[in-house]
Design a protein around this motif. Structure first.
Motif, PDB file in Angstrom:
ATOM      1  N   ALA A 237      29.780  71.909  -1.482  1.00 14.94           N
ATOM      2  CA  ALA A 237      28.362  71.793  -1.164  1.00 14.94           C
ATOM      3  C   ALA A 237      27.910  72.892  -0.208  1.00 14.94           C
ATOM      4  O   ALA A 237      26.803  73.421  -0.342  1.00 14.94           O
ATOM      5  N   THR A 238      28.756  73.264   0.743  1.00 14.39           N
ATOM      6  CA  THR A 238      28.366  74.332   1.668  1.00 14.39           C
ATOM      7  C   THR A 238      28.232  75.658   0.929  1.00 14.39           C
ATOM      8  O   THR A 238      27.370  76.480   1.261  1.00 14.39           O
ATOM      9  N   ASN A 241      24.964  75.401  -1.081  1.00 16.45           N
ATOM     10  CA  ASN A 241      23.828  75.556  -0.171  1.00 16.45           C
ATOM     11  C   ASN A 241      23.603  77.017   0.206  1.00 16.45           C
ATOM     12  O   ASN A 241      22.476  77.426   0.479  1.00 16.45           O
ATOM     13  N   ASP A 244      23.964  79.084  -4.074  1.00 18.63           N
ATOM     14  CA  ASP A 244      23.260  78.442  -5.185  1.00 18.63           C
ATOM     15  C   ASP A 244      23.695  79.029  -6.538  1.00 18.63           C
ATOM     16  O   ASP A 244      22.863  79.480  -7.325  1.00 18.63           O
ATOM     17  N   VAL A 272      24.547  68.466  -1.107  1.00 20.03           N
ATOM     18  CA  VAL A 272      23.777  69.668  -1.448  1.00 20.03           C
ATOM     19  C   VAL A 272      22.320  69.459  -1.030  1.00 20.03           C
ATOM     20  O   VAL A 272      21.726  68.408  -1.286  1.00 20.03           O
ATOM     21  N   PHE A 273      21.736  70.461  -0.406  1.00 17.56           N
ATOM     22  CA  PHE A 273      20.388  70.374   0.152  1.00 17.56           C
ATOM     23  C   PHE A 273      19.350  70.604  -0.950  1.00 17.56           C
ATOM     24  O   PHE A 273      18.671  71.622  -1.013  1.00 17.56           O
ATOM     25  N   SER A 274      19.256  69.630  -1.858  1.00 21.79           N
ATOM     26  CA  SER A 274      18.338  69.746  -2.981  1.00 21.79           C
ATOM     27  C   SER A 274      18.062  68.357  -3.537  1.00 21.79           C
ATOM     28  O   SER A 274      18.855  67.428  -3.326  1.00 21.79           O
TER      29      SER A 274
END
Length: 301
Positions: A237-238, A241, A244, A272-274
């Motif tokens: 995930a990092t 982020n 992408d 994940v920032f989404s």
């Protein structure tokens, strides 16, 4: 025709690739453990055997290897096969082969191979992962391998495990060979998986036994894989982020765990920032041979 060599921790593989990316010859030999001169000689012998098999000489040679070549010194650094560190690998291979090979990190070779004609063919952005003896990564953007002034692009395995869980013993985390604690590689490598299982259960099992036990319903082995998947999701995930990427390709021995591809999409969405995660996580189309194919692709047809 061109030759690809994959210098791995346990095996060294060589191929002759034709202009249409077909494999014309293949050889595998055990990698001489912790024996730098032996590894140079193993590569020399593989190249000689491959050229003899196709009745050609002085073919272009691409080589995938652990670690990176320092732009400052020209010496290998950051290799989990520690006998390579501080060695002039390029120069010694030039002398052994009588020509100048093209060298790249093994994860970079995986990325090149899978973007060229593999599971990420046609994708504009690819992050390729090695989950094996070590944990590495390579990045291809618009068909070009991403380098960098420090020759460390994609080295996510040496970042600390994100969002650590004290209840799982993740603080400070296990010691790593580079002298730090809690690195992603110390958790997600094959030895890291086995060490986590041993710490929790007291049973010393190899990664293959843990996977087999989980498939057969062993609750302790299943719990170990649950922890592994959670840590892998947090770590990927990092990367998502930050980069992408369209596709994440998992390579290395642990990439053969089929449940990863079922479970990771749901786990990634937690971190994940989404609002949704459209990045595809896929196994390599070329399996264990993707790295050696990528080494050959260092000399495009």
């Amino acid at each position: 025709m061109r030759i690809g060599i994959d210098l791995g921790g346990t095996k060294t593989e060589g191929i002759v690739m034709g202009a249409g990316s077909e494999i014309l010859q293949r050889r595998r030999v055990p990698t001489p453990g912790n024996d730098y001169p032996g590894q140079i000689d193993a590569i020399r012998r593989l190249v000689t055997e491959l050229e003899t098999a196709v009745d050609r000489h002085d073919l272009p040679v691409g080589i995938g290897h652990p670690g990176a070549i320092s732009p400052a010194t020209g010496l290998i650094k950051n290799a989990n096969s520690t006998c390579l560190n501080g060695r002039p690998l390029t120069r010694d291979l030039e002398r052994a082969l009588g020509r100048t090979p093209r060298l790249a990190n093994d994860a970079d070779c995986l990325a090149v191979s899978e973007q060229a004609d593999g599971a990420a063919a046609g994708a504009r952005s690819v992050f390729a992962v090695i989950l094996g003896t070590g944990v590495g990564g390579g990045i291809v953007i618009d068909g070009r391998l991403l380098g960098g002034p420090n020759a460390i692009a994609g080295e996510w395995g040496h970042n600390p495990l994100p969002w650590p869980r004290p209840d799982w013993g993740e603080v400070p985390g296990p010691a790593h060979w580079d002298g730090r604690s809690g690195a992603i590689e110390a958790w997600l490598s094959g030895p890291g998986l086995a060490a986590d299982h041993a710490r929790v259960t007291g049973d010393a099992l190899a990664g293959e036994r843990i996977v087999a036990g989980a498939e057969q319903g062993d609750p302790a082995c299943a719990a170990t894989l649950d922890r592994y998947e959670d840590r892998l999701a947090r770590s990927l995930a990092t990367v998502i982020n930050l980069l992408d990427p369209e596709v994440v390709v998992l390579g290395g021995g642990l990439s053969r765990i089929e449940r990863l591809y079922r479970n990771l999409p749901g786990l990634l969405s937690r971190w994940v920032f989404s609002d949704r995660v459209d990045t595809r996580v896929v196994p390599p189309r070329h399996g264990d041979s993707s790295g050696v194919r990528g080494a050959a692709w260092l000399w495009p047809a």
